[in-house]
Design a protein around this motif. Structure first.
Motif, mmCIF file in Angstrom:
data_model
loop_
_atom_site.group_PDB
_atom_site.id
_atom_site.type_symbol
_atom_site.label_atom_id
_atom_site.label_comp_id
_atom_site.label_asym_id
_atom_site.label_seq_id
_atom_site.Cartn_x
_atom_site.Cartn_y
_atom_site.Cartn_z
ATOM 1 N N ASP A 198 1.476 -9.581 -2.252
ATOM 2 C CA ASP A 198 0.672 -10.481 -1.431
ATOM 3 C C ASP A 198 -0.209 -9.740 -0.438
ATOM 4 O OD1 ASP A 198 1.846 -12.790 -2.598
ATOM 5 O OD2 ASP A 198 3.584 -12.565 -1.294
ATOM 6 N N ARG A 199 -0.348 -8.418 -0.595
ATOM 7 C CA ARG A 199 -1.170 -7.660 0.342
ATOM 8 C C ARG A 199 -1.793 -6.475 -0.383
ATOM 9 N NH1 ARG A 199 3.709 -5.309 4.285
ATOM 10 N NH2 ARG A 199 4.677 -3.944 2.726
ATOM 11 N N SER A 200 -2.623 -5.722 0.318
ATOM 12 C CA SER A 200 -3.359 -4.636 -0.311
ATOM 13 C C SER A 200 -2.420 -3.525 -0.766
ATOM 14 C CB SER A 200 -4.391 -4.060 0.657
ATOM 15 O OG SER A 200 -3.756 -3.437 1.752
ATOM 16 N N VAL A 201 -2.864 -2.743 -1.732
ATOM 17 C CA VAL A 201 -2.055 -1.671 -2.306
ATOM 18 C C VAL A 201 -1.565 -0.716 -1.244
ATOM 19 C CG1 VAL A 201 -2.286 0.439 -3.671
ATOM 20 C CG2 VAL A 201 -2.941 -1.738 -4.660
ATOM 21 N N ASP A 202 -2.425 -0.337 -0.300
ATOM 22 C CA ASP A 202 -2.035 0.674 0.679
ATOM 23 C C ASP A 202 -1.381 0.092 1.932
ATOM 24 O OD1 ASP A 202 -4.275 -0.416 1.870
ATOM 25 O OD2 ASP A 202 -5.542 1.329 1.507
ATOM 26 N N ASP B 105 7.122 -2.390 -9.185
ATOM 27 C CA ASP B 105 6.095 -2.585 -10.205
ATOM 28 C C ASP B 105 5.099 -1.423 -10.138
ATOM 29 O OD1 ASP B 105 3.968 -3.387 -11.803
ATOM 30 O OD2 ASP B 105 4.003 -5.465 -11.089
ATOM 31 N N PRO B 106 4.975 -0.654 -11.213
ATOM 32 C CA PRO B 106 4.071 0.498 -11.173
ATOM 33 C C PRO B 106 2.605 0.111 -11.032
ATOM 34 C CG PRO B 106 4.907 0.170 -13.390
ATOM 35 C CD PRO B 106 5.683 -0.751 -12.504
ATOM 36 N N ASP B 107 2.255 -1.147 -11.333
ATOM 37 C CA ASP B 107 0.857 -1.556 -11.223
ATOM 38 C C ASP B 107 0.327 -1.418 -9.804
ATOM 39 O OD1 ASP B 107 0.651 -2.046 -13.899
ATOM 40 O OD2 ASP B 107 0.756 -4.234 -13.732
ATOM 41 N N TRP B 108 1.207 -1.610 -8.793
ATOM 42 C CA TRP B 108 0.778 -1.374 -7.412
ATOM 43 C C TRP B 108 1.385 -0.094 -6.843
ATOM 44 C CZ3 TRP B 108 3.830 -0.483 -3.285
ATOM 45 C CH2 TRP B 108 5.173 -0.908 -3.352
ATOM 46 N N ALA B 109 2.610 0.236 -7.255
ATOM 47 C CA ALA B 109 3.319 1.352 -6.628
ATOM 48 C C ALA B 109 2.652 2.688 -6.916
ATOM 49 C CB ALA B 109 4.776 1.375 -7.082
ATOM 50 N N VAL B 110 2.215 2.897 -8.146
ATOM 51 C CA VAL B 110 1.550 4.171 -8.467
ATOM 52 C C VAL B 110 0.234 4.301 -7.706
ATOM 53 C CG1 VAL B 110 0.532 5.570 -10.289
ATOM 54 C CG2 VAL B 110 2.720 4.411 -10.680
ATOM 55 N N PRO B 111 -0.639 3.283 -7.698
ATOM 56 C CA PRO B 111 -1.839 3.401 -6.870
ATOM 57 C C PRO B 111 -1.538 3.605 -5.388
ATOM 58 C CG PRO B 111 -2.119 1.632 -8.460
ATOM 59 C CD PRO B 111 -0.687 2.076 -8.552
ATOM 60 N N ALA B 112 -0.432 3.023 -4.908
ATOM 61 C CA ALA B 112 -0.077 3.228 -3.502
ATOM 62 C C ALA B 112 0.284 4.687 -3.242
ATOM 63 C CB ALA B 112 1.089 2.312 -3.120
#
Length: 342
Positions: free
Chosen positions: A23-27, A70-77
């Motif tokens: 519910d919030r931005s990747v970083d 979830d790697p869809d957000w965790a890896v970009p983070a």
């Protein structure tokens, strides 16, 4: 010219952190520490979860907690924060069995984030992470081994995936042989800086046992430039041995854990090591942090003061004294003497 490499405690991106991040931005998980993190020349974290949406919870032995992001957000983070390497030798990399561990390894590899401490076999788990920090002007080659004494059932062997597990006791021949071999492999990458990242000991313990102190000093005497400890969920004191820092426990950096009002496992530091171009550590700076709303933040003044006082108290038995620069503790590692001001 010096380069600065940061070390964090546990980065647990699962459960409520994972829920909140959708519910919030990747970083957003890095709060207001993001600029400081991205300003470093390198960054190492203990990744206290798997990066996967697959797998089933480990049930072969009793495991009260299971961490998966979830790697869809965790890896970009991780990429946004500039994480260069993840230590994986810990008690959560098989929380969702081998499928999720394999997803984690693949996700980090695809992102170009070095990793050590877990793998398809014990040989892969003992393989050092080798990476380069810095930029066009100055670069530093780093090698890191990652080891744990937690969760025997998660240990890798010749045929099964899992962690690089040892008993942290220099009196144990098997330990000395296995760790010496891992260090030799790490030195084979010809690093300027050699790191040992250790997930050791039980939770909520504020002082290392003597066996850990002996092991930390043994590592330094065998060429390790910084010992990066974690596992207790609370930070412990720092000892300097032969000019190299032994961070016995870096505490928690980001998670969703219940907070102990006395031990304050929501408070710790970003540990930043200054290193010369030829790999000599010269200074360790401790920037106070605190966890709030499932994200890490620069500590507020009251929390920062508590953490500084606590770190001084825990480090005093090791003869370690700190300078202070604003909210930050500073530990000189060269021949200079700290002035001990507050």
């Amino acid at each position: 010219m010096s380069l600065r490499i940061g070390f964090t405690g546990d980065v647990m991106l699962g459960r409520l952190v994972d829920d909140r991040q959708h519910d919030r931005s990747v970083d957003a998980v890095w709060g207001n520490t993001l600029e400081r993190l991205r300003g470093l020349d390198g960054l190492v974290s203990n990744l206290e979860c798997v990066l996967s949406t697959r797998g089933r919870e480990w049930t072969r032995t009793h495991r009260p907690f299971h961490f998966r992001a979830d790697p869809d957000w965790a890896v970009p983070a991780l990429e946004r924060a500039g994480v260069d390497a993840c230590a994986l030798a810990n008690n959560h990399v098989l929380d969702y069995e081998a499928a999720a561990l394999r997803d984690t390894l693949a996700a980090l590899d695809e992102a170009g984030i070095a990793r050590a401490g877990a793998g398809e076999t014990i040989d892969e788990a003992l393989e050092p992470a080798a990476f380069t920090i810095g930029g066009s002007d100055t670069e530093l080659d780093v090698a890191m081994i990652s080891l744990t004494d937690n969760t025997p059932e998660y240990a890798a062997d010749e045929n099964s995936p899992g962690t690089a597990r040892v008993e942290f006791d220099v009196e144990t021949t098997e330990t000395r042989q296995r760790v010496a071999a891992a260090l030799e492999r790490a030195r084979g990458t010809d690093p300027d800086l050699l790191v040992a990242s250790l997930h050791w000991g039980p939770n909520m313990v504020t002082e290392p046992p003597e066996s850990f102190r002996e092991f930390g000093r043994w590592l330094v005497e065998h060429g390790v430039d910084i010992v990066h400890g974690h596992s207790a969920h609370v930070f412990q004191g720092i000892e300097i041995h032969d000019g190299s820092p032994i961070v016995y426990d870096a505490g928690d950096f980001v998670d969703d854990y219940a907070v102990d009002d006395d031990l304050r496992n929501d408070r710790s530091f970003l540990f930043v090591l200054a290193v010369t171009a030829d790999g000599r550590p010269t200074e360790l700076r401790l920037h106070p942090t605190q966890i709030d709303d499932y994200a890490v933040h620069e500590a507020r003044p009251g929390a920062a003061a508590w953490s500084r006082d606590r770190m001084r108290e825990l480090s005093e038995p090791f003869g370690t004294e700190f300078d202070r620069d604003g909210e930050t503790l500073v530990l000189p590692l060269d021949d200079g003497e700290p002035d001990g001001n507050d």
